[in-house]
Design a protein around this motif. Structure first.
Motif, PDB file in Angstrom:
ATOM      1  N   LEU A  79       0.868  -1.175   0.000  1.00 21.89           N
ATOM      2  CA  LEU A  79       0.000   0.000   0.000  1.00 21.89           C
ATOM      3  C   LEU A  79       0.901   1.221   0.000  1.00 21.89           C
ATOM      4  O   LEU A  79       2.001   1.186   0.555  1.00 21.89           O
ATOM      5  N   ASN A 139      -4.157   4.305   0.808  1.00 17.80           N
ATOM      6  CA  ASN A 139      -4.516   2.886   0.710  1.00 17.80           C
ATOM      7  C   ASN A 139      -4.495   2.345  -0.708  1.00 17.80           C
ATOM      8  O   ASN A 139      -4.993   1.252  -0.950  1.00 17.80           O
ATOM      9  N   LYS A 190     -10.904  -4.508  -3.967  1.00 13.85           N
ATOM     10  CA  LYS A 190     -10.985  -3.043  -4.090  1.00 13.85           C
ATOM     11  C   LYS A 190     -12.182  -2.579  -4.906  1.00 13.85           C
ATOM     12  O   LYS A 190     -12.572  -1.417  -4.829  1.00 13.85           O
TER      13      LYS A 190
END
Ligand code: SF4
Length: 451
Positions: A15, A370, A389
């Motif tokens: 990330l 993120n 995601k």
């Protein structure tokens, strides 16, 4: 941005808040990587050169693999080596193939690619190329690109670009005065009546991208001498050393020629990007500043922006806040993530088969804390990321297309299929294509459940 100031994690997936992904390393054995081999990387660079003949010194399989580049299939030749040449050497067969290809295909320059099998059997392609050059009286350039020479196609891009040095160096004598003058370029002022000329390096004219860039530059009164390699032939490459500035559009591939020409001919280089509105504006202003035509650059920016602003407004309203995932060539992740930011979208997955640290750094500034940054992801990795995601759209190549569509995620191909994405008009096309993909009526008819 210097990479030393950023934390590099030991993982290929990370990330943004944790640092940059590990990159430039070999794929994990056993994993089906999305990468190509070094030889294919060299094909990616050299295939578009006009009037050129390409001979792959290999069994027919490598040649078949390298025939299609950016969805376009080229006529290429192969020395078609078999077990006999693997054991006893394939130089004779290569020479025969070069002479035959020159006779059948007609061209002004020949590239001869070394591949895994012919590198392993120790064929001296340099010697064969010199012999063929003597006979044919045209440049015969060896390309040292065995598939194992690096961990991905990125090494092939470097090798492909470096193979062009010999062609740039042609007619060096006639350029001696020019070179002396250019070597002092720090004190070199462009006079009013001088022609403003540039080369574009690392631009491959996908779906007429280059034509848009050339039109923008011509509005500034700038002529493009040579575009490596989306629009180049032997003559333009040989004349490229007369340019006053090198515009590096794709830095990963372009830096080799740009550095070489800066070192050897004193031609300054400027990194530019014509993807996205902010990058295009910034690039035009910097080019204007270099040539002392800043006012003209500002006028062109206003004119071009005014042409698209009304239509663009609609797309920006519709797309603002949407989330995007991308997986593509390293040098494009920074540029495309900036272009998505210009639309008001949020990149939540940014990945490449072969990105460099510089590429990930460019993407880094357009990412959220993120956002996933990933190098050399497999199809399974990508599937897990998409499922977790849930981006509103995914942009990538053919290999990612059906994966995304099967998961119910709208998809946009890149390199794009139909319209230029560069400059102002290209940005409008880009926003329109993103809109069309996300709002396609098919998504109302199909319901997908991602667990
Ligand atoms: S044999 Fe080597 S050069 Fe040929 S396609 Fe395979 S990896 Fe590439």
């Amino acid at each position: 941005m210097a990479s030393e100031n950023f934390k590099i994690t030991p993982y290929k997936v990370t990330l943004k808040k944790d640092g940059l992904p590990r990159c430039g390393t070999r794929s994990t054995p056993g994993v089906i990587t999305q990468r190509s081999c070094v030889y294919y990387g060299a094909r990616w660079i050299l295939a578009p050169i006009k009037n050129s003949i390409h001979i792959i010194h290999s069994p027919i399989g490598c040649a078949y693999y390298g025939a299609t580049v950016r969805k376009k299939t080229y006529t290429i030749a192969s020395s078609d080596i078999s077990e006999i040449e693997i054991i006893y050497g394939g130089e004779k067969k290569l020479k025969k193939a070069i002479l035959e290809a020159a006779r059948e295909l007609k061209g002004e320059v020949i590239f001869v690619y070394l591949t895994c099998p012919t590198a392993l059997n120790g064929d001296n392609i340099e010697a064969v190329c010199r012999e063929a050059e003597e006979i044919l009286k045209i440049p015969v350039i060896p390309v040292y690109s065995p598939g194992f020479a690096g961990c991905s196609q990125a090494k092939g891009h470097e090798i492909g670009m470096k193979a062009l040095f010999r062609l740039i160096d042609r007619n060096v004598d006639s350029a001696k005065e020019l070179i002396k003058k250019k070597r002092r370029y720090k004190f070199y002022k462009i006079s009013k009546d001088e022609e403003l000329t540039v080369n574009i390096i690392g631009e491959f004219n996908v779906s007429h991208d280059l034509e848009v860039i050339k039109e923008l530059l011509s509005k500034l009164g700038i002529r493009v001498i040579c575009t490596f390699t989306g629009d180049c032939d032997l003559k333009s490459m040989s004349e490229s050393k007369k340019a006053k500035l090198n515009l590096v559009h794709c830095r990963s591939t372009g830096k080799y020629i740009a550095n070489y020409m800066e070192e050897k001919y004193g031609i300054p280089q400027m990194k530019v990007s014509f993807f996205g509105i902010s990058n295009t504006q910034k690039s035009l202003l910097e080019i204007g500043k270099f040539f002392n035509i800043e006012e003209r650059a500002v006028e062109v920016i206003k004119e071009e922006y005014n042409k698209i602003k009304e239509e663009l407004k609609f797309y920006l309203e519709k797309l603002e806040g949407k989330k995007v995932g991308m997986f593509m060539g390293g040098s494009k992740i920074g540029l495309l993530s900036a272009a998505f930011r210009d639309i008001g979208m949020e990149p939540i997955i940014i990945g490449s088969q072969f990105g460099s640290l510089e590429d990930y750094l460019e993407a880094y500034i357009n990412a959220e804390d993120n956002t996933i940054l990933v190098d050399d992801a497999s199809n399974v990795d990508l599937q897990i990321m998409m499922e977790n995601k849930k981006p509103d759209i995914f942009i990538g190549g053919t290999k990612e297309k059906f994966l995304a569509l099967k998961l119910g995620i709208p998809f946009l191909s890149f390199p794009q299929d139909n319209y230029p994405f560069t400059g102002f008009t290209g940005f409008l096309n880009f926003a329109r294509e993103v809109y069309k993909a996300i709002y396609h009526p098919i998504w109302k008819l199909i319901k997908f459940e991602i667990n």
